[in-house]
Scaffold this active site. Sequence first.
Site, mmCIF file in Angstrom:
data_model
loop_
_atom_site.group_PDB
_atom_site.id
_atom_site.type_symbol
_atom_site.label_atom_id
_atom_site.label_comp_id
_atom_site.label_asym_id
_atom_site.label_seq_id
_atom_site.Cartn_x
_atom_site.Cartn_y
_atom_site.Cartn_z
ATOM 1 N N HIS A 1 2.194 2.028 -3.252
ATOM 2 C CA HIS A 1 1.327 3.053 -3.834
ATOM 3 C C HIS A 1 1.931 4.452 -3.785
ATOM 4 O O HIS A 1 1.254 5.428 -4.066
ATOM 5 C CB HIS A 1 -0.039 3.038 -3.142
ATOM 6 C CG HIS A 1 -0.793 1.749 -3.359
ATOM 7 N ND1 HIS A 1 -2.046 1.529 -2.822
ATOM 8 C CD2 HIS A 1 -0.472 0.633 -4.040
ATOM 9 C CE1 HIS A 1 -2.452 0.311 -3.183
ATOM 10 N NE2 HIS A 1 -1.520 -0.253 -3.904
ATOM 11 N N ASP B 1 0.859 -1.189 0.000
ATOM 12 C CA ASP B 1 0.000 0.000 0.000
ATOM 13 C C ASP B 1 0.897 1.242 0.000
ATOM 14 O O ASP B 1 2.011 1.172 -0.516
ATOM 15 C CB ASP B 1 -0.961 -0.070 1.203
ATOM 16 C CG ASP B 1 -2.247 0.702 0.935
ATOM 17 O OD1 ASP B 1 -2.156 1.875 0.571
ATOM 18 O OD2 ASP B 1 -3.346 0.131 1.085
#
Length: 397
Positions: free
Chosen positions: A244, A221
């Site tokens: 991310h 993430d």
Amino acid sequence: MASLITTSFFFFHTIALLFFSPASSAVTYNVLSFGARPDGRTDSAGAFLRAWSSACRSRSPATVYVPAGKFFVSKATFNGPCRNSQIKFSIQGTILASSDYSSSSGASKEWLAFNNVNGVSIAGGTLDGGGSRLWACKLSGNRRCPTGASSLTFGNSKNVAIDGLTSINSKLFHIVILRCENVKVRRVNIQAAGNSPNTDGIHLQMSSSVDIVQANIRTGDDCISVGPGTAHLWIERVFCGPGHGISIGSLGKGQGFQEESVRNVTVKTTTFSGTTNGLRIKTWGSNIPGQVRQVVFEDALMKNVQNPIIIDQNYCPGNSGCPGKNSAIRISQVKYKNVRGTSATPVAVSFDCSPSNPCRGISMQDIKLSYQNQQAQSSCKFVNGDASGFLAPPSCL
Ligand SMILES: *[C@@H]1O[C@H](CO)[C@@H](O)[C@H](O)[C@H]1NC(C)=O
């Protein structure tokens, strides 16, 4: 030299405890003396907590020492306030969490947490969050998987340092800084599988004066997520990927704050490799007010990044509640300087701002991003600003 000193502490700590006057010198509390077992199986949570309370009660600077070996700790919350403001957690070994996410400690949102402390530092060591079984549950689409616990949380604390820590396989976020002031994170190494859900590297919220310098973050993430209430944040020399990217936000979700703001953030000398985003600001399409201002993104290298530069004010995962709504977060004074490398998609620069609160004072200088050896594109919606220097893709400001 350092190991020599710790080794001698290891052997002489008992003597130190007996003979050194607590008012005048540092004391070391070895978790082994409190019953911890380096066998990777016996729950050492109680021993860690007893070592902590001795250190916390000490009137002089204290060290909690975790020697080499694997220590299973089901869950531990280290509470302050303490009688001294120089407590060091010196870790040589690995601290293991349970991989059984359905156990009682699996229901908690925090695995290792420090609350209400002042002057605590963590030096070295590895935290293994044992997250792979929970990731598999989440990836299977089973909605009954628990959220999982963040590996290391500092809450309501000040003058915190984390130096040389490795954190792997967290069930949820790896490191969380919540309601803290003056935090220095140095030389951390964070690793979780590229497809592991919600394993943000470092998450900040309601905290000010945080420095993150020299971090290596490979996760599923956000590499670093900058939540509401962050001010005076300095990020430098960070490698991200997979993951991310570095994200300011999401803001405006409405987590019970009246306003969701972030200000004075510097992100300098970063490398992103194969990440979905590089430098991102994201806000929900919602009427929660707030601001993002005084942000500098400087010297970033992108390697095959899907959205190298992105402002998304229409963030609405699952399309529930937000479609058609304009973000009430005002974004201003954001500078991008010397961002270069490759984009994995044709649009390398995307500013999708709020129609009712356009982004203002966005500035671009020396941008060199390409897509498959061709010219990449920029996309601008509701954004004002200026561009200077070399600009590829050409600016749409
Ligand atoms: C911005 O934050 C930095 C620390 O990252 C601090 O040194 C500086 O004084 C802050 N600037 C303002 C205007 O508050």
